[in-house]
Design a protein around this motif. Structure first.
Motif, PDB file in Angstrom:
ATOM      1  N   LEU A 163      16.706  35.622  66.745  1.00  0.00           N
ATOM      2  CA  LEU A 163      15.459  35.557  65.965  1.00  0.00           C
ATOM      3  C   LEU A 163      14.851  36.956  65.830  1.00  0.00           C
ATOM      4  CD1 LEU A 163      13.771  32.276  67.282  1.00  0.00           C
ATOM      5  CD2 LEU A 163      15.277  32.573  65.311  1.00  0.00           C
ATOM      6  N   ILE A 164      15.053  37.765  66.846  1.00  0.00           N
ATOM      7  CA  ILE A 164      14.522  39.130  66.785  1.00  0.00           C
ATOM      8  C   ILE A 164      15.208  39.916  65.668  1.00  0.00           C
ATOM      9  CG2 ILE A 164      14.330  41.352  68.010  1.00  0.00           C
ATOM     10  CD1 ILE A 164      14.014  39.766  70.594  1.00  0.00           C
ATOM     11  N   ASP A 167      14.175  38.713  62.469  1.00  0.00           N
ATOM     12  CA  ASP A 167      12.763  39.077  62.294  1.00  0.00           C
ATOM     13  C   ASP A 167      12.011  38.070  61.415  1.00  0.00           C
ATOM     14  OD1 ASP A 167      10.762  40.736  63.052  1.00  0.00           O
ATOM     15  OD2 ASP A 167      11.103  42.257  61.501  1.00  0.00           O
ATOM     16  N   ALA A 170       7.942  38.132  61.277  1.00  0.00           N
ATOM     17  CA  ALA A 170       7.393  39.336  60.658  1.00  0.00           C
ATOM     18  C   ALA A 170       7.774  39.430  59.181  1.00  0.00           C
ATOM     19  CB  ALA A 170       7.885  40.568  61.405  1.00  0.00           C
ATOM     20  N   CYS A 174       7.053  32.800  58.721  1.00  0.00           N
ATOM     21  CA  CYS A 174       7.175  31.436  59.244  1.00  0.00           C
ATOM     22  C   CYS A 174       7.715  31.436  60.668  1.00  0.00           C
ATOM     23  CB  CYS A 174       7.965  30.503  58.323  1.00  0.00           C
ATOM     24  SG  CYS A 174       9.322  31.215  57.427  1.00  0.00           S
ATOM     25  N   ASN A 175       7.438  30.354  61.366  1.00  0.00           N
ATOM     26  CA  ASN A 175       7.792  30.244  62.771  1.00  0.00           C
ATOM     27  C   ASN A 175       8.879  29.222  63.003  1.00  0.00           C
ATOM     28  OD1 ASN A 175       6.340  31.651  65.005  1.00  0.00           O
ATOM     29  ND2 ASN A 175       4.634  31.161  63.616  1.00  0.00           N
ATOM     30  N   ILE A 176       9.847  29.604  63.817  1.00  0.00           N
ATOM     31  CA  ILE A 176      10.866  28.635  64.212  1.00  0.00           C
ATOM     32  C   ILE A 176      10.359  28.001  65.509  1.00  0.00           C
ATOM     33  CG2 ILE A 176      13.257  28.355  64.952  1.00  0.00           C
ATOM     34  CD1 ILE A 176      13.834  30.723  62.976  1.00  0.00           C
ATOM     35  N   PRO A 189      12.171  28.362  71.478  1.00  0.00           N
ATOM     36  CA  PRO A 189      13.415  29.112  71.497  1.00  0.00           C
ATOM     37  C   PRO A 189      13.206  30.587  71.862  1.00  0.00           C
ATOM     38  CG  PRO A 189      12.786  28.592  69.247  1.00  0.00           C
ATOM     39  CD  PRO A 189      11.853  27.848  70.127  1.00  0.00           C
ATOM     40  N   ALA A 191      13.741  34.422  71.687  1.00  0.00           N
ATOM     41  CA  ALA A 191      13.964  35.246  70.494  1.00  0.00           C
ATOM     42  C   ALA A 191      15.239  36.077  70.582  1.00  0.00           C
ATOM     43  CB  ALA A 191      12.754  36.136  70.246  1.00  0.00           C
TER      44      ALA A 191
END
Ligand code: ATP
Ligand code: ATP
Ligand code: CA
Length: 218
Positions: A163-164, A167, A170, A174-176, A189, A191
């Motif tokens: 996820l990092i 990105d 940013a 949206c958010n997982i 989760p 990142a």
């Protein structure tokens, strides 16, 4: 604490609510003006009764005010649905949910003071349409006009990435909120964990942002 439900109108929608609540151990009173419908639910619901819901005295007689939640699933007969809703709101039922047939029906129900107006056909149509657009979109839940939650299969471009490195927050806003892998679900989760093939992402965000994210990665 157990809640007591009354379902008025045992068509496909009301009938399915009645079945599901009963299977979950809830006490449901199944109501319909059609005796044949009521007979269908005799062995499913806790209680069942034949009555015309536009008859205020009949509703009072069965003690409708003792129920925690009354669901009105009368469809075609909008007049009967509205009349029933007026009676229930006048009786100050704790929680009333009514199925609306169209936008005008919805408007009137809201004006009367119904707590919760639902549009099962419209909403199901929307959800299915989203799942038809892409084979990767599994579920779609509208939170408001602008925000949704979607469930998508991780796209090829995402496999092996974290996820990092993607990105997501940013770049796409949206958010997982969770990742499903097989039978496991990770609700916050990490990142820095690489995504695997077949992972399912649950994403929350503005429709516009979710769309951008889907275009880029799904
Ligand atoms: P669905 O799509 O969920 O199958 P529908 O939207 O087509 O249902 P109808 O079949 O018109 O809705 O109505 C649902 C049920 O409501 C019917 O079984 C009908 O008998 C019942 N019903 C209609 N009017 C009343 C009333 N005044 N009192 C009690 N039940 C009613
Ligand atoms: P931020 O300042 O964006 O909150 P952060 O300081 O919390 O980031 P990390 O948690 O390491 O830093 O995450 C780095 C980047 O990874 C975030 O900016 C974001 O884009 C992305 N990211 C991490 N977790 C998620 C998540 N659950 N959903 C979407 N994106 C995420
Ligand atoms: Ca219908």
């Amino acid at each position: 604490m157990r809640k007591d439900f009354a379902v008025i109108g045992l068509g496909r929608f009301g009938g399915s609510i009645c079945k599901e609540l009963s299977e979950k151990g809830m006490h449901v009173l199944a109501i319909d003006s059609d005796e044949a419908k009521v007979n269908e639910y005799k062995n499913i619901a806790y209680h069942s009764v034949v009555l015309d819901a536009t008859d205020e005295d009949a509703l009072k007689e069965i003690g409708i005010t003792n129920f925690d939640h009354v669901i009105v699933a009368i469809g075609e007969n909008i007049q009967a649905s509205i009349l029933t809703a007026v009676i229930l709101t006048d009786l100050d039922i704790k929680r009333i949910t009514v199925k609306a047939q169209n936008d005008y029906h919805d408007k009137i129900l809201n004006r009367i003071g119904v707590h919760h107006v639902v549009h099962p056909e419209r909403d199901m149509g929307k959800r299915l349409a989203h799942s038809f657009i892409s084979n990767n979109i599994l579920e779609y839940l509208e939170l408001s006009n602008e925000y949704s939650i979607v469930e998508v299969i991780a796209g090829k471009k995402m496999i092996g990435k974290t996820l990092i490195s993607l990105d997501v927050r940013a770049k796409f806003g949206c958010n997982i909120v969770a990742i499903k892998s097989g039978t496991e679900i990770d609700v916050s989760p990490e990142a820095d964990k690489p995504l695997k093939e077949g992972d399912i992402l649950i994403i929350i965000g503005a429709d516009y942002d979710i769309n951008r994210f889907e275009k880029a990665y799904i």
